[in-house]
Design a protein around this motif. Sequence first.
Motif, PDB file in Angstrom:
ATOM      1  N   ASN A  82       0.837  -1.209   0.000  1.00  0.00           N
ATOM      2  CA  ASN A  82       0.000   0.000   0.000  1.00  0.00           C
ATOM      3  C   ASN A  82       0.865   1.249   0.000  1.00  0.00           C
ATOM      4  OD1 ASN A  82       0.300   1.058   2.886  1.00  0.00           O
ATOM      5  ND2 ASN A  82      -0.292  -1.078   3.272  1.00  0.00           N
ATOM      6  N   PHE A  83       0.258   2.378  -0.408  1.00  0.00           N
ATOM      7  CA  PHE A  83       0.965   3.655  -0.574  1.00  0.00           C
ATOM      8  C   PHE A  83       1.015   4.500   0.688  1.00  0.00           C
ATOM      9  CE2 PHE A  83      -0.070   2.894  -5.048  1.00  0.00           C
ATOM     10  CZ  PHE A  83       1.026   3.413  -5.713  1.00  0.00           C
ATOM     11  N   ARG A  84       0.072   4.301   1.634  1.00  0.00           N
ATOM     12  CA  ARG A  84      -0.089   5.306   2.691  1.00  0.00           C
ATOM     13  C   ARG A  84      -0.059   4.741   4.102  1.00  0.00           C
ATOM     14  NH1 ARG A  84      -4.027   9.967   1.028  1.00  0.00           N
ATOM     15  NH2 ARG A  84      -2.714  10.911   2.631  1.00  0.00           N
ATOM     16  N   HIS A  97      -1.190  -1.568  -7.595  1.00  0.00           N
ATOM     17  CA  HIS A  97      -1.722  -0.474  -8.415  1.00  0.00           C
ATOM     18  C   HIS A  97      -0.586   0.468  -8.801  1.00  0.00           C
ATOM     19  CE1 HIS A  97      -4.054   2.946  -9.730  1.00  0.00           C
ATOM     20  NE2 HIS A  97      -3.660   3.695  -8.718  1.00  0.00           N
ATOM     21  N   SER A  98      -0.599   0.885 -10.081  1.00  0.00           N
ATOM     22  CA  SER A  98       0.301   1.932 -10.542  1.00  0.00           C
ATOM     23  C   SER A  98       1.766   1.532 -10.351  1.00  0.00           C
ATOM     24  CB  SER A  98      -0.052   3.227  -9.815  1.00  0.00           C
ATOM     25  OG  SER A  98       0.353   4.317 -10.570  1.00  0.00           O
ATOM     26  N   ARG A  99       2.597   2.331  -9.661  1.00  0.00           N
ATOM     27  CA  ARG A  99       4.000   1.910  -9.485  1.00  0.00           C
ATOM     28  C   ARG A  99       4.057   0.583  -8.735  1.00  0.00           C
ATOM     29  NH1 ARG A  99       5.565   7.332  -6.557  1.00  0.00           N
ATOM     30  NH2 ARG A  99       3.890   7.892  -7.962  1.00  0.00           N
ATOM     31  N   LEU A 100       3.038   0.338  -7.923  1.00  0.00           N
ATOM     32  CA  LEU A 100       3.015  -0.937  -7.206  1.00  0.00           C
ATOM     33  C   LEU A 100       2.415  -2.052  -8.062  1.00  0.00           C
ATOM     34  CD1 LEU A 100       2.177   0.406  -3.631  1.00  0.00           C
ATOM     35  CD2 LEU A 100       4.408  -0.215  -4.615  1.00  0.00           C
ATOM     36  N   SER A 134      11.586  11.569 -14.105  1.00  0.00           N
ATOM     37  CA  SER A 134      10.819  11.902 -12.899  1.00  0.00           C
ATOM     38  C   SER A 134      11.185  10.995 -11.724  1.00  0.00           C
ATOM     39  CB  SER A 134       9.318  11.736 -13.142  1.00  0.00           C
ATOM     40  OG  SER A 134       8.932  12.299 -14.343  1.00  0.00           O
ATOM     41  N   PHE A 135      11.511   9.743 -12.024  1.00  0.00           N
ATOM     42  CA  PHE A 135      11.757   8.763 -10.951  1.00  0.00           C
ATOM     43  C   PHE A 135      13.080   8.048 -11.216  1.00  0.00           C
ATOM     44  CE2 PHE A 135       7.170   9.091 -11.815  1.00  0.00           C
ATOM     45  CZ  PHE A 135       6.732   9.610 -10.595  1.00  0.00           C
ATOM     46  N   PRO A 136      14.207   8.781 -11.054  1.00  0.00           N
ATOM     47  CA  PRO A 136      15.494   8.175 -11.437  1.00  0.00           C
ATOM     48  C   PRO A 136      15.871   6.969 -10.579  1.00  0.00           C
ATOM     49  CG  PRO A 136      15.796  10.329 -10.369  1.00  0.00           C
ATOM     50  CD  PRO A 136      14.321  10.155 -10.573  1.00  0.00           C
ATOM     51  N   ARG A 159      -4.982   7.802 -19.538  1.00  0.00           N
ATOM     52  CA  ARG A 159      -4.214   7.762 -20.784  1.00  0.00           C
ATOM     53  C   ARG A 159      -2.718   7.776 -20.535  1.00  0.00           C
ATOM     54  NH1 ARG A 159      -6.079  12.171 -24.769  1.00  0.00           N
ATOM     55  NH2 ARG A 159      -5.612  13.451 -22.957  1.00  0.00           N
ATOM     56  N   TRP A 160      -2.300   8.392 -19.432  1.00  0.00           N
ATOM     57  CA  TRP A 160      -0.886   8.441 -19.055  1.00  0.00           C
ATOM     58  C   TRP A 160      -0.289   7.020 -19.005  1.00  0.00           C
ATOM     59  CZ3 TRP A 160       2.934  11.690 -18.939  1.00  0.00           C
ATOM     60  CH2 TRP A 160       3.982  11.586 -18.019  1.00  0.00           C
ATOM     61  N   ALA A 161      -1.135   6.043 -18.586  1.00  0.00           N
ATOM     62  CA  ALA A 161      -0.674   4.653 -18.464  1.00  0.00           C
ATOM     63  C   ALA A 161      -0.848   3.861 -19.763  1.00  0.00           C
ATOM     64  CB  ALA A 161      -1.412   3.956 -17.327  1.00  0.00           C
ATOM     65  N   LYS A 202     -11.003   6.794 -13.970  1.00  0.00           N
ATOM     66  CA  LYS A 202      -9.623   7.290 -13.891  1.00  0.00           C
ATOM     67  C   LYS A 202      -8.662   6.266 -13.295  1.00  0.00           C
ATOM     68  CE  LYS A 202     -10.971  12.112 -12.813  1.00  0.00           C
ATOM     69  NZ  LYS A 202     -11.684  12.317 -14.029  1.00  0.00           N
ATOM     70  N   HIS A 203      -7.438   6.732 -13.130  1.00  0.00           N
ATOM     71  CA  HIS A 203      -6.342   5.992 -12.496  1.00  0.00           C
ATOM     72  C   HIS A 203      -6.688   5.745 -11.022  1.00  0.00           C
ATOM     73  CE1 HIS A 203      -2.118   4.876 -12.315  1.00  0.00           C
ATOM     74  NE2 HIS A 203      -1.947   5.634 -11.242  1.00  0.00           N
ATOM     75  N   ASP A 204      -7.044   4.523 -10.687  1.00  0.00           N
ATOM     76  CA  ASP A 204      -7.514   4.235  -9.324  1.00  0.00           C
ATOM     77  C   ASP A 204      -7.724   2.725  -9.212  1.00  0.00           C
ATOM     78  OD1 ASP A 204      -8.413   4.641  -6.760  1.00  0.00           O
ATOM     79  OD2 ASP A 204     -10.237   5.709  -7.311  1.00  0.00           O
TER      80      ASP A 204
HETATM   81  C1  GTR Z   1       3.018   8.575 -11.747  1.00  0.00           C
HETATM   82  C2  GTR Z   1       3.981   7.816 -12.602  1.00  0.00           C
HETATM   83  C3  GTR Z   1       3.354   6.528 -13.054  1.00  0.00           C
HETATM   84  C4  GTR Z   1       2.629   5.786 -11.946  1.00  0.00           C
HETATM   85  C5  GTR Z   1       2.009   6.693 -10.911  1.00  0.00           C
HETATM   86  C6  GTR Z   1       1.739   6.076  -9.546  1.00  0.00           C
HETATM   87  O1  GTR Z   1       3.504   9.801 -11.368  1.00  0.00           O
HETATM   88  O2  GTR Z   1       4.311   8.607 -13.705  1.00  0.00           O
HETATM   89  O3  GTR Z   1       4.336   5.719 -13.668  1.00  0.00           O
HETATM   90  O4  GTR Z   1       3.436   4.862 -11.352  1.00  0.00           O
HETATM   91  O5  GTR Z   1       2.793   7.803 -10.624  1.00  0.00           O
HETATM   92  O6  GTR Z   1       2.432   5.182  -9.080  1.00  0.00           O
HETATM   93  O7  GTR Z   1       0.826   6.564  -8.895  1.00  0.00           O
END
Ligand code: GTR
Length: 452
Positions: free
Chosen positions: A165-167, A289-292, A336-338, A380-382, A431-433
């Motif tokens: 989880n993220f938080r 989810h996402s980066r995870l 953005s994420f080196p 769309r970013w993904a 959306k992204h969620d």
């Molecule tokens: C964004 C990143 C995505 C995705 C997302 C996240 O900023 O560009 O690759 O991983 O974060 O993890 O919420």
Amino acid sequence: MREMRSDRLAAPFPPRRLRIERVRRSRVRQTSSVAVTVLLVVVATGPSDAAPPVNYDESKVPHYTLPDPLVCRDGTRITTPQQWRTKRRPEILELFRSEMYGRAPGRPPEMSFEVTGVGEAFGGRATRKLVTIHLASKHARVAIDVLLYVPRKRQGRVPAFVGLNFRGNHSISTDPEVPLCRSWMRPGPGVVDNRATEATRGVAASRWPVSTILDHGFALVTAYYGDIDPDYDDGFRNGVHALFPPPGGRRSPHDWGSIAAWAWGLSRIMDYLETDPDIDRRHVAVMGHSRLGKTALWAGANDERFALVISNDSGCGGAALSRREYGETVRRINTSFPHWFCDAFKRYNDRVQDLPFDQHMLIALIAPRPVYVASAVEDRWADPRGEFLAALHAEPVYRLFGKPGLGIDRWPPVDQPADSGFIGYHVRHGKHDVTAFDWRQYLKFAARHFAR
Ligand code: GTR
């Protein structure tokens, strides 16, 4: 009819179209004073790696050729599962390790599991377990707090979903007995001086429908990703990287980045789950989810103890094909994420077509285990379509094992999951969620596969 666009396997890569694009862009610069001003501002503020505009236009996706998952670097064509397992799979895994996520170490020299609390939760429907994984080497000590909810109504061991989880563990529900996470946290609402406050209890509950998961007979296992590696670029000195400092303090371009570290942490959680008498270790699904989501895919590719893998909106560096350069690109993510990938991956910033793999091969590494890729149409970013195409082009490896893949060859309509085979996919509205819709599909998919 298979979906035939610029995603053909084996078609030659025509560089001409790209060249035309570049010419067009330079013409715009010459004729538009706005463009010139923008260019001057960029030069004046000095970022050396200003990326081209984000592409959301399908007609501007470059032509590309995907490497064939079933053809080895030496040209050998793979025709049997045995050849895949002994030759091509290790080869692809090593390429992803050395060129993208970085090479992770094995188990740490010292690891122990401490159960710090067991109680009832969710109105008596769950047993809550708090477990700390202690990791140590002669260089550092790291603790990962794991939260488990196990259904109390059960006969024997239960299957589980595990996801980072993220938080903080306290954010996934309003359960007051979960200790507030004390680890470093990215800035956000309810985070003060990079530490969570009580205001963040339950803030991620909509992404973790614990009651529904329990009602379906699954346990839920989670940990805060920042316990494994704080999500910022510190030169890899903190988190689990600190357990294994590189010899002489010099990192190799192929050493593990943060995604590899989070995936490695998931494997340590799996180490614990193998010892938990309530968990059916043969039926553990890893989800993220996402980066995870990128992390879940990489964990599932590396560690075959994960019996099923779920990628939710993982995008670039996850399920989306890098060669499409739609939405987030390799250059952008590395800028953005080196710290997410190994340094060698940055060499591909402007030449993704030279990658010896694409993300369909990451999905293929999971074969013949079931995998589910989920997209959201507004995300769309993904690159939702690129996520679908990666799933589609992983299919030949599933077929090699005699397993049905997606069962469709065109991007499906919104909210119509393709979940009959060993590769599941949906693109949902929104959306992204992570939503209730997403979880309904994962529960159904996992229940079907784990019932076999
Ligand atoms: C964004 C990143 C995505 C995705 C997302 C996240 O900023 O560009 O690759 O991983 O974060 O993890 O919420």
